[in-house]
Motif scaffolding. Structure first.
Motif, PDB file in Angstrom:
ATOM      1  N   MET A  68     102.264  10.444  57.977  1.00 28.50           N
ATOM      2  CA  MET A  68     101.584  10.047  56.836  1.00 28.50           C
ATOM      3  C   MET A  68     101.822  10.987  55.746  1.00 28.50           C
ATOM      4  O   MET A  68     101.886  12.154  55.892  1.00 28.50           O
ATOM      5  N   ASN A  69     102.196  10.398  54.769  1.00 33.78           N
ATOM      6  CA  ASN A  69     102.650  11.112  53.451  1.00 33.78           C
ATOM      7  C   ASN A  69     101.360  11.096  52.335  1.00 33.78           C
ATOM      8  O   ASN A  69     100.612  10.164  52.344  1.00 33.78           O
ATOM      9  N   LEU A  70     101.411  12.316  51.717  1.00 38.53           N
ATOM     10  CA  LEU A  70     100.283  12.336  50.682  1.00 38.53           C
ATOM     11  C   LEU A  70     100.643  11.661  49.567  1.00 38.53           C
ATOM     12  O   LEU A  70     101.631  11.759  48.880  1.00 38.53           O
ATOM     13  N   SER A  71      99.609  10.896  48.810  1.00 39.26           N
ATOM     14  CA  SER A  71      99.825   9.921  47.761  1.00 39.26           C
ATOM     15  C   SER A  71      98.569  10.195  46.756  1.00 39.26           C
ATOM     16  O   SER A  71      97.664   9.296  47.211  1.00 39.26           O
ATOM     17  N   GLY A  72      98.603  10.856  45.864  1.00 43.23           N
ATOM     18  CA  GLY A  72      97.336  11.128  44.960  1.00 43.23           C
ATOM     19  C   GLY A  72      96.381  12.086  45.869  1.00 43.23           C
ATOM     20  O   GLY A  72      96.598  13.002  46.459  1.00 43.23           O
ATOM     21  N   ALA A  73      95.266  11.373  46.209  1.00 42.46           N
ATOM     22  CA  ALA A  73      94.184  12.199  47.126  1.00 42.46           C
ATOM     23  C   ALA A  73      94.073  11.486  48.118  1.00 42.46           C
ATOM     24  O   ALA A  73      93.262  11.688  49.121  1.00 42.46           O
ATOM     25  N   ARG A  74      95.005  10.592  48.965  1.00 36.24           N
ATOM     26  CA  ARG A  74      94.940  10.078  50.114  1.00 36.24           C
ATOM     27  C   ARG A  74      96.306   9.984  50.873  1.00 36.24           C
ATOM     28  O   ARG A  74      97.368  10.168  50.287  1.00 36.24           O
ATOM     29  N   TRP A  75      96.223   9.997  52.246  1.00 27.46           N
ATOM     30  CA  TRP A  75      97.464   9.962  53.008  1.00 27.46           C
ATOM     31  C   TRP A  75      97.447   8.422  53.265  1.00 27.46           C
ATOM     32  O   TRP A  75      96.794   7.528  53.525  1.00 27.46           O
ATOM     33  N   GLN A  76      99.092   8.176  53.329  1.00 32.05           N
ATOM     34  CA  GLN A  76      99.633   6.810  53.616  1.00 32.05           C
ATOM     35  C   GLN A  76     100.647   6.640  54.761  1.00 32.05           C
ATOM     36  O   GLN A  76     101.356   7.716  54.592  1.00 32.05           O
ATOM     37  N   ALA A  77     100.803   5.734  55.573  1.00 33.06           N
ATOM     38  CA  ALA A  77     102.097   5.537  56.110  1.00 33.06           C
ATOM     39  C   ALA A  77     102.148   4.019  56.102  1.00 33.06           C
ATOM     40  O   ALA A  77     101.220   3.135  56.496  1.00 33.06           O
ATOM     41  N   ARG A  78     103.320   3.479  56.174  1.00 24.88           N
ATOM     42  CA  ARG A  78     103.972   2.385  56.416  1.00 24.88           C
ATOM     43  C   ARG A  78     104.307   2.233  57.774  1.00 24.88           C
ATOM     44  O   ARG A  78     105.184   2.990  58.353  1.00 24.88           O
ATOM     45  N   VAL A  79     103.782   1.244  58.643  1.00 23.03           N
ATOM     46  CA  VAL A  79     103.976   0.983  59.859  1.00 23.03           C
ATOM     47  C   VAL A  79     104.688  -0.595  59.983  1.00 23.03           C
ATOM     48  O   VAL A  79     104.241  -1.360  59.764  1.00 23.03           O
ATOM     49  N   PRO A  80     105.840  -0.317  61.034  1.00 21.35           N
ATOM     50  CA  PRO A  80     106.498  -1.825  61.139  1.00 21.35           C
ATOM     51  C   PRO A  80     105.870  -2.582  62.076  1.00 21.35           C
ATOM     52  O   PRO A  80     104.829  -2.144  62.838  1.00 21.35           O
TER      53      PRO A  80
END
Length: 347
Positions: free
Chosen positions: A133-145
């Motif tokens: 998961m990568n940090l974007s602003g104040a939240r962590w996010q991930a793209r899952v296929p």
């Protein structure tokens, strides 16, 4: 004059009464009432739709409340419901993304999401994949296929910061119900090449043995293979994987499994077994009737599902390879893939 005005006033009143009771006036009043009623119904319908829509959205991504089984390398004592309340999945522009916004942001934390595709009640054996998961602003996010929008995805987050590990409870999302209209990647029959950490593979240790799997620099393709060591005094070692899943077999009409095997030196042989509903009361074990002879050259093995006895393809969830020989011997395995109505590499 007074009487005339009185008569005219009464006549005017009668005309107004007559006009209001005419079919046209009644129709206007009825249309007005119908319009009001329709507006009320539309308003109520909108409110109902919003309520149902909100309920659908909630049901499409929710906390998993029935029995769960975490991967074996996850210490369940580290599961912390607190601070993971914001964890959720979301469909954005035809992609499935996962978000987590912690209450206290540690920008140097190592955060990953682990996902497993399959029915929620199929908890005994699950095939887990890990994504950073990568940090974007104040939240962590991930793209899952997403390979199939009709198969649920079970997921949870693991975070490591300054040697402290925290794990979220599990959630389940349904890609189609979340608005995803098509898979996010095309089907690819290749299942494992051991270029990354061999999650999804495990050694079945004998009593008193340790469970250690290592990669090897000798590969059929790429940079590494999986090494299974047969120690001195031992005559067999079994490796198991969750990579072969029944829903994938059925969805893509796979007809078998292909893999490459060899020893680093010397000779040995391999025996293959498929499991349905592994580790449940409905478990079915199917042993391939032919063993493969191995030496220090790569050997192609094709295992046709139709040759396995009494198999229900949709329920397959565990695959084992037993390596048989005289220790010390090292066996290598590489390039596991499905075979079916498509072209594959054979050499």
């Amino acid at each position: 004059m007074g009487e005339e005005k009185k008569v005219e006033a009464e006549a005017a009143a009668n005309r107004r009464t007559a006009d209001c009771s005419s079919p046209l006036a009644f129709s206007v009043r009825r249309c007005t009432l119908q319009s009001v009623n329709y507006a009320i119904l539309v308003l109520l319908g909108c409110l109902f739709f919003e309520t149902v829509h909100a309920t659908d959205q909630k049901d499409s991504d929710a906390w998993l409340t029935n029995k769960v089984s975490f991967p074996r390398d996850i210490d369940t004592r580290l599961v912390r419901p607190a601070d993971f309340e914001s964890l959720h999945a979301q469909e954005i522009s035809g992609r499935l993304l996962f978000f987590w916004e912690p209450k206290h942001l540690d920008t140097n934390a190592n955060v990953s999401i682990l996902t497993s595709v399959g029915p929620a009640d199929h908890h005994a054996v699950r095939d887990w994949r890990e994504y950073r998961m990568n940090l974007s602003g104040a939240r962590w996010q991930a793209r899952v296929p997403v390979d199939d929008i009709d198969i649920p995805i079970i997921y949870f987050v693991r975070t490591v910061y300054q040697g402290v590990t925290n794990v979220s409870p599990m959630r389940i999302c349904h890609p189609r119900a979340m608005g995803l209209e098509a898979p996010t990647r095309p089907f690819w029959p290749f299942l494992e090449g051991f270029e990354q950490d061999p999650r999804g593979w495990s050694l079945i240790p004998q009593p008193g043995e340790s469970e250690v799997l290592q990669k090897d620099g000798i590969a059929k393709s790429g940079y590494s293979s999986l090494r299974i060591s047969l120690p001195v005094g031992k005559h067999s070692a079994t490796v198991a994987t969750t990579r072969v899943q029944g829903w994938q077999i059925q969805q893509n009409q796979a007809t078998g499994i292909r893999l490459w095997l060899r020893t680093k030196s010397g000779t040995g042989r391999a025996r293959f077994t498929l499991y349905e509903n592994a580790f449940t009361t409905n478990q079915v074990v199917a042993v391939y009737p032919v063993e493969s002879e191995l030496n220090d050259q790569w050997h192609l093995v094709d295992l046709r599902f139709e040759v396995f006895p009494k198999l229900s393809l949709g329920a397959i969830d565990w695959f084992t390879v037993e390596f048989i020989g005289t220790g010390p011997t090292e066996f290598l395995i590489d390039d596991l893939q499905f075979i079916g109505p498509w072209k594959t590499e054979t050499e």
